[in-house]
Design a protein around this motif. Structure first.
Motif, PDB file in Angstrom:
ATOM      1  N   ALA A   1       9.667   6.535   0.069  1.00 44.69           N
ATOM      2  CA  ALA A   1       9.098   7.992   0.734  1.00 44.69           C
ATOM      3  C   ALA A   1       7.753   7.789   1.141  1.00 44.69           C
ATOM      4  O   ALA A   1       7.422   8.477   2.283  1.00 44.69           O
ATOM      5  N   TRP A   2       7.197   6.743   0.842  1.00 51.36           N
ATOM      6  CA  TRP A   2       5.685   6.597   1.508  1.00 51.36           C
ATOM      7  C   TRP A   2       5.996   6.032   2.975  1.00 51.36           C
ATOM      8  O   TRP A   2       5.234   6.527   3.880  1.00 51.36           O
ATOM      9  N   PHE A   3       7.026   5.197   3.060  1.00 50.45           N
ATOM     10  CA  PHE A   3       6.967   4.572   4.348  1.00 50.45           C
ATOM     11  C   PHE A   3       7.670   5.902   5.348  1.00 50.45           C
ATOM     12  O   PHE A   3       7.301   6.135   6.249  1.00 50.45           O
ATOM     13  N   GLU A   4       8.515   6.536   4.530  1.00 51.14           N
ATOM     14  CA  GLU A   4       9.160   7.743   5.608  1.00 51.14           C
ATOM     15  C   GLU A   4       8.191   8.775   5.960  1.00 51.14           C
ATOM     16  O   GLU A   4       8.140   9.627   6.845  1.00 51.14           O
ATOM     17  N   ASP A   5       7.346   9.206   4.823  1.00 48.29           N
ATOM     18  CA  ASP A   5       6.080  10.176   5.046  1.00 48.29           C
ATOM     19  C   ASP A   5       5.131   9.696   6.058  1.00 48.29           C
ATOM     20  O   ASP A   5       4.284  10.473   6.704  1.00 48.29           O
ATOM     21  N   ASN A   6       4.926   8.215   6.330  1.00 52.17           N
ATOM     22  CA  ASN A   6       3.943   7.720   7.241  1.00 52.17           C
ATOM     23  C   ASN A   6       4.553   7.292   8.724  1.00 52.17           C
ATOM     24  O   ASN A   6       4.300   6.344   9.390  1.00 52.17           O
ATOM     25  N   GLY A   7       5.760   7.689   8.952  1.00 49.28           N
ATOM     26  CA  GLY A   7       6.488   7.710  10.154  1.00 49.28           C
ATOM     27  C   GLY A   7       7.362   6.248  10.463  1.00 49.28           C
ATOM     28  O   GLY A   7       7.459   5.972  11.429  1.00 49.28           O
ATOM     29  N   TYR A   8       7.972   5.887   9.430  1.00 45.20           N
ATOM     30  CA  TYR A   8       8.912   4.746   9.381  1.00 45.20           C
ATOM     31  C   TYR A   8      10.318   5.013   9.022  1.00 45.20           C
ATOM     32  O   TYR A   8      10.510   6.295   8.188  1.00 45.20           O
ATOM     33  N   ILE A   9      10.943   4.641   9.763  1.00 46.96           N
ATOM     34  CA  ILE A   9      12.814   4.543   9.507  1.00 46.96           C
ATOM     35  C   ILE A   9      13.030   3.296   8.524  1.00 46.96           C
ATOM     36  O   ILE A   9      12.499   2.120   8.705  1.00 46.96           O
ATOM     37  N   THR A  10      13.759   3.790   7.285  1.00 45.37           N
ATOM     38  CA  THR A  10      13.777   2.716   6.411  1.00 45.37           C
ATOM     39  C   THR A  10      15.306   2.357   6.302  1.00 45.37           C
ATOM     40  O   THR A  10      16.089   3.390   6.538  1.00 45.37           O
ATOM     41  N   LYS A  11      15.510   1.071   5.491  1.00 43.24           N
ATOM     42  CA  LYS A  11      16.764   0.880   5.118  1.00 43.24           C
ATOM     43  C   LYS A  11      16.513  -0.049   3.758  1.00 43.24           C
ATOM     44  O   LYS A  11      15.806  -0.582   3.789  1.00 43.24           O
ATOM     45  N   HIS A  12      17.498  -0.209   2.898  1.00 41.18           N
ATOM     46  CA  HIS A  12      17.224  -0.830   1.757  1.00 41.18           C
ATOM     47  C   HIS A  12      18.725  -1.313   1.149  1.00 41.18           C
ATOM     48  O   HIS A  12      19.573  -0.744   1.437  1.00 41.18           O
ATOM     49  N   ARG A  13      18.655  -2.364   0.210  1.00 35.49           N
ATOM     50  CA  ARG A  13      19.833  -2.965  -0.338  1.00 35.49           C
ATOM     51  C   ARG A  13      19.478  -3.550  -1.730  1.00 35.49           C
ATOM     52  O   ARG A  13      18.423  -4.156  -1.626  1.00 35.49           O
ATOM     53  N   ARG A  14      20.208  -3.123  -2.574  1.00 40.91           N
ATOM     54  CA  ARG A  14      20.118  -3.723  -3.843  1.00 40.91           C
ATOM     55  C   ARG A  14      20.767  -5.219  -3.936  1.00 40.91           C
ATOM     56  O   ARG A  14      22.049  -5.248  -3.516  1.00 40.91           O
ATOM     57  N   ILE A  15      19.788  -6.306  -4.128  1.00 45.91           N
ATOM     58  CA  ILE A  15      20.566  -7.643  -4.154  1.00 45.91           C
ATOM     59  C   ILE A  15      21.341  -8.025  -5.541  1.00 45.91           C
ATOM     60  O   ILE A  15      22.669  -8.378  -5.416  1.00 45.91           O
ATOM     61  N   LYS A  16      20.474  -7.931  -6.604  1.00 43.29           N
ATOM     62  CA  LYS A  16      21.086  -8.350  -7.918  1.00 43.29           C
ATOM     63  C   LYS A  16      19.965  -7.441  -8.869  1.00 43.29           C
ATOM     64  O   LYS A  16      18.871  -7.641  -8.757  1.00 43.29           O
TER      65      LYS A  16
ATOM     66  N   ARG B   1      17.460  -5.763 -10.446  1.00 36.34           N
ATOM     67  CA  ARG B   1      16.354  -4.889  -9.899  1.00 36.34           C
ATOM     68  C   ARG B   1      15.891  -5.486  -8.840  1.00 36.34           C
ATOM     69  O   ARG B   1      14.764  -4.876  -8.076  1.00 36.34           O
ATOM     70  N   LEU B   2      16.560  -6.476  -8.129  1.00 38.96           N
ATOM     71  CA  LEU B   2      15.900  -7.071  -6.907  1.00 38.96           C
ATOM     72  C   LEU B   2      16.523  -6.371  -5.804  1.00 38.96           C
ATOM     73  O   LEU B   2      17.725  -6.172  -5.757  1.00 38.96           O
ATOM     74  N   HIS B   3      15.737  -5.738  -4.901  1.00 39.92           N
ATOM     75  CA  HIS B   3      15.806  -5.054  -3.871  1.00 39.92           C
ATOM     76  C   HIS B   3      15.109  -5.685  -2.501  1.00 39.92           C
ATOM     77  O   HIS B   3      14.245  -6.201  -2.525  1.00 39.92           O
ATOM     78  N   LEU B   4      15.884  -5.081  -1.606  1.00 39.26           N
ATOM     79  CA  LEU B   4      15.244  -5.561  -0.108  1.00 39.26           C
ATOM     80  C   LEU B   4      15.144  -4.042   0.737  1.00 39.26           C
ATOM     81  O   LEU B   4      15.896  -3.319   0.799  1.00 39.26           O
ATOM     82  N   VAL B   5      13.783  -3.883   1.111  1.00 37.15           N
ATOM     83  CA  VAL B   5      13.271  -2.727   1.760  1.00 37.15           C
ATOM     84  C   VAL B   5      12.615  -3.134   3.128  1.00 37.15           C
ATOM     85  O   VAL B   5      11.989  -4.159   3.216  1.00 37.15           O
ATOM     86  N   PHE B   6      13.285  -2.565   4.142  1.00 37.70           N
ATOM     87  CA  PHE B   6      12.898  -2.612   5.471  1.00 37.70           C
ATOM     88  C   PHE B   6      12.574  -1.459   6.095  1.00 37.70           C
ATOM     89  O   PHE B   6      13.287  -0.304   6.163  1.00 37.70           O
ATOM     90  N   ALA B   7      11.153  -1.423   7.077  1.00 42.30           N
ATOM     91  CA  ALA B   7      10.859  -0.371   7.505  1.00 42.30           C
ATOM     92  C   ALA B   7      10.262  -0.662   8.885  1.00 42.30           C
ATOM     93  O   ALA B   7       9.675  -1.566   9.130  1.00 42.30           O
ATOM     94  N   VAL B   8      10.937   0.183   9.763  1.00 44.56           N
ATOM     95  CA  VAL B   8      10.498   0.248  11.343  1.00 44.56           C
ATOM     96  C   VAL B   8       9.832   1.325  11.577  1.00 44.56           C
ATOM     97  O   VAL B   8      10.417   2.463  11.255  1.00 44.56           O
ATOM     98  N   PRO B   9       8.521   1.387  12.364  1.00 44.24           N
ATOM     99  CA  PRO B   9       7.758   2.678  12.682  1.00 44.24           C
ATOM    100  C   PRO B   9       8.831   3.566  14.017  1.00 44.24           C
ATOM    101  O   PRO B   9       9.493   2.872  14.695  1.00 44.24           O
ATOM    102  N   ILE B  10       8.832   4.880  13.837  1.00 47.69           N
ATOM    103  CA  ILE B  10       9.384   5.509  14.607  1.00 47.69           C
ATOM    104  C   ILE B  10       8.733   5.582  15.947  1.00 47.69           C
ATOM    105  O   ILE B  10       7.616   5.563  16.165  1.00 47.69           O
ATOM    106  N   ARG B  11       9.538   5.213  16.862  1.00 49.86           N
ATOM    107  CA  ARG B  11       8.783   4.985  18.408  1.00 49.86           C
ATOM    108  C   ARG B  11       8.606   6.157  18.814  1.00 49.86           C
ATOM    109  O   ARG B  11       9.436   7.173  18.919  1.00 49.86           O
TER     110      ARG B  11
END
Length: 329
Positions: A302-317, A319-329
Motif C-alpha cells: 500500500a505504501w508503494f502504491e500510494d507513493n507512485g509505484y507499480i508493485t508485484k510480489h510473490r510468496r517464496i516459502k 513468511r518469506l516474500h519478495l516485493v518489487f516496486a517500480v515508479p510509474i513513469r
C-alpha cells in the motif's frame, strides 16, 4: 619551526595548537629555552588532526585513529573513518529534516497568514519523532555472527527459501550492464555478488564491520560502506536500484517507512526497489512476541502504491516474500 610559524602556515591560532598539545594529539619538542619546536612530521600530524576535526571527529576518536594509524592497523583506522562518515550523513539528514520542517512552517504562514500553535507543535513533534526513528541499535550482534553467517543461511530454518529468493530478486531486477545498485544490509554480499555476475555496478552497506570484512574477503571488487537503512550514507539520486534481503524485518514499524523513504531518496527518479524478507500476509498466524516487527505485506504494498509505484510480489516459502516496486513513469 616555532609555534607562530606553524600557526601562520596552517591558519590556526597558537591557542588552538596548544589545546591539541594539551590533549596529547601532538607533542612538539622543547629546547633548552623551553620554546616549542615543530618538525615537518609534527606539522603533518597537526594537519591530520585538523582534517579529522573538520570531518566532525571528537578529540578522543582522533586519538584512537592516530594510534591505529601509527600502529599500521589500517583496518581499524578505516573503521573509525567509516563510522564518522556514517555519523555525518545521519547528522546531514537530521539537518535536512529540520530545514523541511522550517519550510513547512513558512508555507503555512504564507497560506494562512499565521501559524497556529497546534500546527507548530504538530510539525515539531513530527520532526522529533523522525530524529528518534533514525536511532539504530544492533540487538543481534552481527559482528559476532559474521564468520558463521554463510553456514547459517544454508541450514537455519529462518533462511528457508534463501537461494530461491535471491535468484528471483536478480531475475526481477534484471540489471543492465553498468547499472548502479545498492544492497542494504548486504551481510557477506551474497545478493550483491549475484547481481555483479549480471554486470551490475554494486555497492553494499551494512551496520556490521565484521560482516563487511567477510564481504570484502569474498568480493574484493564490491564497494562497501558502513551504515544502515535509517540514514543511508550516500547522496541523493545516486543508484538505479536498491535491494535488500533478510534485513528489513529487523526494523520497527515507523522505521520501516523511513527505510523505504531512504531507499527512494538515494535512487534516481525511476529507480526500482526489491525487498526479500519475512513478512506477515493476510491469513498468517499472529507473530510470536519476538516477531512483532515483521513488516505487513499489505502495508508495504500500500505504501508503494500510494507513493507512485507499480508493485508485484510473490510468496517464496512460509513468511518469506519478495516485493518489487517500480515508479510509474
Amino acid at each position: 619551526m616555532k609555534i607562530k610559524e606553524v600557526a601562520e602556515r596552517l591558519g590556526l591560532s597558537a591557542r588552538a595548537i596548544r589545546f591539541y598539545e594539551e590533549k596529547g594529539l601532538i607533542a612538539p619538542s622543547k629546547g633548552d629555552n623551553q620554546y616549542r619546536e615543530f618538525s615537518e612530521q609534527e606539522v603533518w600530524r597537526l594537519q591530520t588532526v585538523i582534517a579529522l576535526r573538520e570531518a566532525g571527529m571528537s578529540v578522543e576518536d582522533i586519538r584512537r585513529a592516530l594510534q591505529e594509524w601509527e600502529g599500521r592497523d589500517h583496518e581499524r583506522l578505516q573503521y573509525y573513518l567509516e563510522l564518522q562518515r556514517s555519523a555525518l550523513f545521519a547528522k546531514w539528514l537530521e539537518i535536512k529534516s529540520m530545514i523541511e520542517t522550517a519550510d513547512s512552517m513558512i508555507e503555512m504562514v504564507k497560506k494562512e497568514r499565521s501559524l497556529q500553535l497546534d500546527d507548530l507543535y504538530a510539525l515539531a513533534e513530527a520532526s522529533r519523532k523522525l530524529r528518534g526513528s533514525r536511532n539504530w541499535e544492533d540487538k543481534w550482534n552481527y559482528d559476532r555472527r559474521a564468520v558463521l553467517h554463510d553456514r547459517n543461511v544454508r541450514s537455519a530454518a529462518e533462511y528457508e527459501g534463501y537461494e530461491e529468493a535471491l535468484e528471483l530478486a536478480v531475475e526481477w531486477l534484471a540489471p543492465a550492464p553498468g547499472e548502479k545498485g545498492l544492497d542494504i544490509g548486504t551481510g557477506t554480499g551474497n545478493l550483491a555478488g549475484k547481481l555483479m555476475e549480471r554486470s551490475a555496478d554494486m555497492t553494499g552497506v551494512d551496520q556490521s564491520k565484521e560482516m563487511l570484512k567477510q564481504c570484502g574477503l569474498k568480493y574484493p571488487q564490491l564497494k562497501t560502506k558502513l551504515g544502515n537503512f535509517l540514514a543511508l550514507p550516500f547522496i541523493d539520486e545516486k543508484f538505479d536500484f536498491a535491494v535488500s534481503s533478510f534485513a528489513f524485518h529487523h526494523l520497527a514499524g515507523e522505521q520501516q517507512t523511513l527505510a523505504v523513504k531512504e531507499m527512494r531518496r538515494v535512487l534516481k527518479p525511476h529507480g526500482r526497489i526489491c525487498i526479500a524478507d519475512l513478512m506477515l500476509a493476510e491469513g498468517d498466524h499472529a507473530p510470536m512476541p519476538e516477531e512483532d516487527g515483521y513488516p505487513s505485506l499489505s502495508g508495504l504494498l500500500a505504501w508503494f502504491e500510494d507513493n507512485g509505484y507499480i508493485t508485484k510480489h510473490r510468496r517464496i516459502k512460509g513468511r518469506l516474500h519478495l516485493v518489487f516496486a517500480v515508479p510509474i513513469r
